[in-house]
Design a protein around this motif. Structure first.
Motif, PDB file in Angstrom:
ATOM      1  N   CYS A  31      14.488 -16.246  38.171  1.00  0.00           N
ATOM      2  CA  CYS A  31      14.977 -16.235  36.782  1.00  0.00           C
ATOM      3  C   CYS A  31      13.948 -16.838  35.831  1.00  0.00           C
ATOM      4  CB  CYS A  31      16.288 -17.007  36.680  1.00  0.00           C
ATOM      5  SG  CYS A  31      17.687 -16.245  37.525  1.00  0.00           S
ATOM      6  N   GLY A  32      13.296 -17.918  36.279  1.00  0.00           N
ATOM      7  CA  GLY A  32      12.330 -18.604  35.424  1.00  0.00           C
ATOM      8  C   GLY A  32      11.154 -17.732  35.045  1.00  0.00           C
ATOM      9  N   PHE A  33      10.561 -17.063  36.010  1.00  0.00           N
ATOM     10  CA  PHE A  33       9.382 -16.249  35.711  1.00  0.00           C
ATOM     11  C   PHE A  33       9.748 -14.977  34.948  1.00  0.00           C
ATOM     12  CE2 PHE A  33       7.141 -18.801  38.975  1.00  0.00           C
ATOM     13  CZ  PHE A  33       6.022 -19.128  38.207  1.00  0.00           C
ATOM     14  N   ILE A  34      10.942 -14.443  35.184  1.00  0.00           N
ATOM     15  CA  ILE A  34      11.392 -13.301  34.381  1.00  0.00           C
ATOM     16  C   ILE A  34      11.561 -13.719  32.917  1.00  0.00           C
ATOM     17  CG2 ILE A  34      13.335 -11.743  33.938  1.00  0.00           C
ATOM     18  CD1 ILE A  34      13.735 -11.550  36.951  1.00  0.00           C
ATOM     19  N   LEU A  35      12.178 -14.878  32.700  1.00  0.00           N
ATOM     20  CA  LEU A  35      12.355 -15.378  31.334  1.00  0.00           C
ATOM     21  C   LEU A  35      11.016 -15.702  30.691  1.00  0.00           C
ATOM     22  CD1 LEU A  35      14.158 -16.270  29.025  1.00  0.00           C
ATOM     23  CD2 LEU A  35      14.419 -18.498  30.151  1.00  0.00           C
ATOM     24  N   TYR A  36      10.102 -16.292  31.457  1.00  0.00           N
ATOM     25  CA  TYR A  36       8.762 -16.608  30.935  1.00  0.00           C
ATOM     26  C   TYR A  36       8.059 -15.333  30.478  1.00  0.00           C
ATOM     27  CZ  TYR A  36       3.773 -17.709  31.077  1.00  0.00           C
ATOM     28  OH  TYR A  36       2.431 -17.824  30.770  1.00  0.00           O
ATOM     29  N   ALA A  37       8.096 -14.278  31.296  1.00  0.00           N
ATOM     30  CA  ALA A  37       7.447 -13.013  30.932  1.00  0.00           C
ATOM     31  C   ALA A  37       8.089 -12.412  29.684  1.00  0.00           C
ATOM     32  CB  ALA A  37       7.535 -12.030  32.101  1.00  0.00           C
ATOM     33  N   TYR A  38       9.406 -12.533  29.582  1.00  0.00           N
ATOM     34  CA  TYR A  38      10.124 -11.999  28.420  1.00  0.00           C
ATOM     35  C   TYR A  38       9.704 -12.728  27.144  1.00  0.00           C
ATOM     36  CZ  TYR A  38      13.967 -11.328  25.130  1.00  0.00           C
ATOM     37  OH  TYR A  38      14.697 -11.064  23.998  1.00  0.00           O
ATOM     38  N   LEU A  39       9.669 -14.055  27.173  1.00  0.00           N
ATOM     39  CA  LEU A  39       9.292 -14.825  25.984  1.00  0.00           C
ATOM     40  C   LEU A  39       7.844 -14.559  25.596  1.00  0.00           C
ATOM     41  CD1 LEU A  39      11.006 -18.239  26.842  1.00  0.00           C
ATOM     42  CD2 LEU A  39      11.763 -16.537  25.177  1.00  0.00           C
ATOM     43  N   GLN A  40       6.967 -14.437  26.576  1.00  0.00           N
ATOM     44  CA  GLN A  40       5.564 -14.123  26.298  1.00  0.00           C
ATOM     45  C   GLN A  40       5.435 -12.746  25.635  1.00  0.00           C
ATOM     46  OE1 GLN A  40       3.634 -16.833  26.282  1.00  0.00           O
ATOM     47  NE2 GLN A  40       2.154 -16.141  27.790  1.00  0.00           N
ATOM     48  N   ARG A  41       6.176 -11.780  26.152  1.00  0.00           N
ATOM     49  CA  ARG A  41       6.109 -10.429  25.600  1.00  0.00           C
ATOM     50  C   ARG A  41       6.641 -10.392  24.170  1.00  0.00           C
ATOM     51  NH1 ARG A  41       7.983  -8.278  29.707  1.00  0.00           N
ATOM     52  NH2 ARG A  41      10.184  -8.068  29.117  1.00  0.00           N
ATOM     53  N   ARG A  42       7.709 -11.129  23.896  1.00  0.00           N
ATOM     54  CA  ARG A  42       8.233 -11.196  22.532  1.00  0.00           C
ATOM     55  C   ARG A  42       7.231 -11.850  21.585  1.00  0.00           C
ATOM     56  NH1 ARG A  42      11.364  -7.708  20.983  1.00  0.00           N
ATOM     57  NH2 ARG A  42       9.927  -6.698  22.416  1.00  0.00           N
ATOM     58  N   ASN A  43       6.530 -12.855  22.066  1.00  0.00           N
ATOM     59  CA  ASN A  43       5.513 -13.511  21.231  1.00  0.00           C
ATOM     60  C   ASN A  43       4.336 -12.584  20.976  1.00  0.00           C
ATOM     61  OD1 ASN A  43       4.490 -15.570  19.680  1.00  0.00           O
ATOM     62  ND2 ASN A  43       3.845 -16.837  21.385  1.00  0.00           N
ATOM     63  N   HIS A  44       3.985 -11.765  21.965  1.00  0.00           N
ATOM     64  CA  HIS A  44       2.901 -10.801  21.761  1.00  0.00           C
ATOM     65  C   HIS A  44       3.254  -9.817  20.652  1.00  0.00           C
ATOM     66  CE1 HIS A  44       0.662 -12.477  24.923  1.00  0.00           C
ATOM     67  NE2 HIS A  44       1.166 -11.804  25.946  1.00  0.00           N
ATOM     68  N   VAL A  45       4.543  -9.465  20.550  1.00  0.00           N
ATOM     69  CA  VAL A  45       4.981  -8.573  19.465  1.00  0.00           C
ATOM     70  C   VAL A  45       4.679  -9.198  18.113  1.00  0.00           C
ATOM     71  CG1 VAL A  45       7.020  -7.538  18.374  1.00  0.00           C
ATOM     72  CG2 VAL A  45       6.775  -7.478  20.867  1.00  0.00           C
ATOM     73  N   LEU A  46       4.729 -10.535  18.052  1.00  0.00           N
ATOM     74  CA  LEU A  46       4.450 -11.269  16.817  1.00  0.00           C
ATOM     75  C   LEU A  46       2.992 -11.715  16.747  1.00  0.00           C
ATOM     76  CD1 LEU A  46       7.665 -13.512  16.723  1.00  0.00           C
ATOM     77  CD2 LEU A  46       7.292 -11.287  15.640  1.00  0.00           C
ATOM     78  N   HIS A  47       2.119 -11.093  17.567  1.00  0.00           N
ATOM     79  CA  HIS A  47       0.690 -11.416  17.601  1.00  0.00           C
ATOM     80  C   HIS A  47       0.443 -12.881  17.973  1.00  0.00           C
ATOM     81  CE1 HIS A  47      -0.151  -7.463  15.810  1.00  0.00           C
ATOM     82  NE2 HIS A  47       0.834  -7.720  14.970  1.00  0.00           N
ATOM     83  N   ASP A  48       1.308 -13.409  18.830  1.00  0.00           N
ATOM     84  CA  ASP A  48       1.171 -14.776  19.349  1.00  0.00           C
ATOM     85  C   ASP A  48       1.151 -15.835  18.245  1.00  0.00           C
ATOM     86  OD1 ASP A  48       1.027 -13.981  22.081  1.00  0.00           O
ATOM     87  OD2 ASP A  48      -1.064 -13.395  21.787  1.00  0.00           O
ATOM     88  N   THR A  49       1.892 -15.594  17.173  1.00  0.00           N
ATOM     89  CA  THR A  49       1.944 -16.557  16.062  1.00  0.00           C
ATOM     90  C   THR A  49       3.136 -17.499  16.146  1.00  0.00           C
ATOM     91  OG1 THR A  49       3.162 -14.967  14.683  1.00  0.00           O
ATOM     92  CG2 THR A  49       0.750 -14.979  14.497  1.00  0.00           C
ATOM     93  N   SER A  50       4.065 -17.265  17.056  1.00  0.00           N
ATOM     94  CA  SER A  50       5.276 -18.090  17.122  1.00  0.00           C
ATOM     95  C   SER A  50       5.060 -19.317  17.996  1.00  0.00           C
ATOM     96  CB  SER A  50       6.457 -17.269  17.660  1.00  0.00           C
ATOM     97  OG  SER A  50       7.591 -18.097  17.841  1.00  0.00           O
ATOM     98  N   SER A  51       4.960 -20.469  17.361  1.00  0.00           N
ATOM     99  CA  SER A  51       4.847 -21.724  18.109  1.00  0.00           C
ATOM    100  C   SER A  51       6.136 -22.001  18.883  1.00  0.00           C
ATOM    101  CB  SER A  51       4.568 -22.887  17.151  1.00  0.00           C
ATOM    102  OG  SER A  51       3.322 -22.744  16.521  1.00  0.00           O
TER     103      SER A  51
END
Length: 315
Positions: A133-153
């Motif tokens: 569950c942890g690594f799936i959630l980590y990948a999801y949050l990373q992918r969402r941040n990439h959509v925002l060009h990694d600007t979300s602290s």
């Protein structure tokens, strides 16, 4: 839908998903800790519970940090940096406290021969689920941040916390599997009583770097430090160099960041002979270009370097 609202929606949904999943994982972690009394599991569960509480706070910050008012005309992005600093300090403090508790427990065993053997119980099965569950959630949050060009602290902090939690779960699971194979009459039987200490020590050593890095980044943002490396700085410098009236200014631009908010200061060196209106138009064009990529951007030209009077700017 504006770029600002789209970014907030992407960020808020991702934070909400992370909060719900962490909530379920935190409850499960506490249950297994109460069954086994393994302190490393308490650290693991505490990380998850912190993620739940901080997730609720981050959702509130996400919905308000970009709101402008008469008192905060450029938004309140410093709240995101402050959140990052507070959470990283809390994580470091939690690591130190847990390490101290298991150290005392291990000392009592070595000094007085007192203690209880580790109760592995359902730990291995539980940790397999938590790591997945942890690594799936980590990948999801990373992918969402990439959509925002990694600007979300905020997403960056939550993703880092999730990765630490998943690594801890994996380490505890592996250690529990090893300890479960040690018989009471083995020369390694001391690990049945002190394994909790070694698990926590190793996990702390290998994961403390992430909150320390977050702490340093947050402090740099709050103290008005500039970005000096990374893909974002290089890309912004390239755009500024291509779109500025004077090519001599591009490579000297200074990028300041607070959460999702960016400020780009571009020094004007010497007498360029360029009209004020040209600088103003360039600032508007650069801001529009950068806002499309990064969302919240302030662009300003600075006459005579960073300590001199500033020219007209676009905010």
């Amino acid at each position: 839908m504006t770029e600002d609202r789209r970014s907030r929606n992407v960020e808020s949904r991702a934070l909400l998903v992370g909060t719900v999943i962490n909530g379920a994982m935190g409850v499960a972690g506490l249950v297994v800790y109460l069954i086994t009394d393994i302190q490393a599991l308490l650290l693991d569960a505490a990380f998850t519970i912190i993620a739940v509480i901080s997730g609720l706070v981050s959702i509130a910050i996400s919905s308000t940090s970009s709101t402008r008012s008469q008192r905060y005309p450029y938004g309140r992005f410093a709240l995101e940096s402050l959140y990052m600093l507070a959470k990283s300090v809390l994580i470091i403090a939690l690591m130190a406290l847990t390490l101290w508790k298991v150290s005392v427990k291990a000392y009592d065993y070595w000094r007085y021969g007192t203690g209880e053997a580790m109760n592995i119980g359902p730990v291995i099965f539980y940790e397999i689920i938590m790591v997945t569950c942890g690594f799936i959630l980590y990948a999801y949050l990373q992918r969402r941040n990439h959509v925002l060009h990694d600007t979300s602290s905020l997403l960056d902090v939550e993703a880092t916390n999730t990765r630490i939690d998943a690594l801890m779960s994996g380490g505890i699971g592996v250690a529990a599997l090893v300890v479960s194979q040690i018989p009471m009459d083995s020369p390694l039987a001391f690990l049945l009583y002190t394994g909790d200490f070694f698990i926590t020590l190793v996990l702390t050593i290998f994961t403390v770097k992430d909150p320390l890095v977050m702490c340093g980044q947050a402090w740099a943002e709050l103290s008005n430090g500039i970005l000096i490396s990374g893909g974002m700085h290089l890309e912004i410098s390239r755009i500024v160099g291509d779109m500025s009236p004077s090519k001599t200014t591009g490579h000297r631009c200074m990028v300041f960041r607070q959460g999702k908010g960016l400020r780009v200061a571009i020094p004007i060196v010497g007498d360029t002979g360029v009209a004020t209106s040209a600088w103003r138009d360039a600032a508007v064009a650069i801001r529009e270009r950068l806002a499309h990529e990064y969302g919240h951007v302030v662009v300003e030209y600075v006459i005579g370097g960073q300590d001199e009077e500033r020219s007209p700017r676009d905010r």
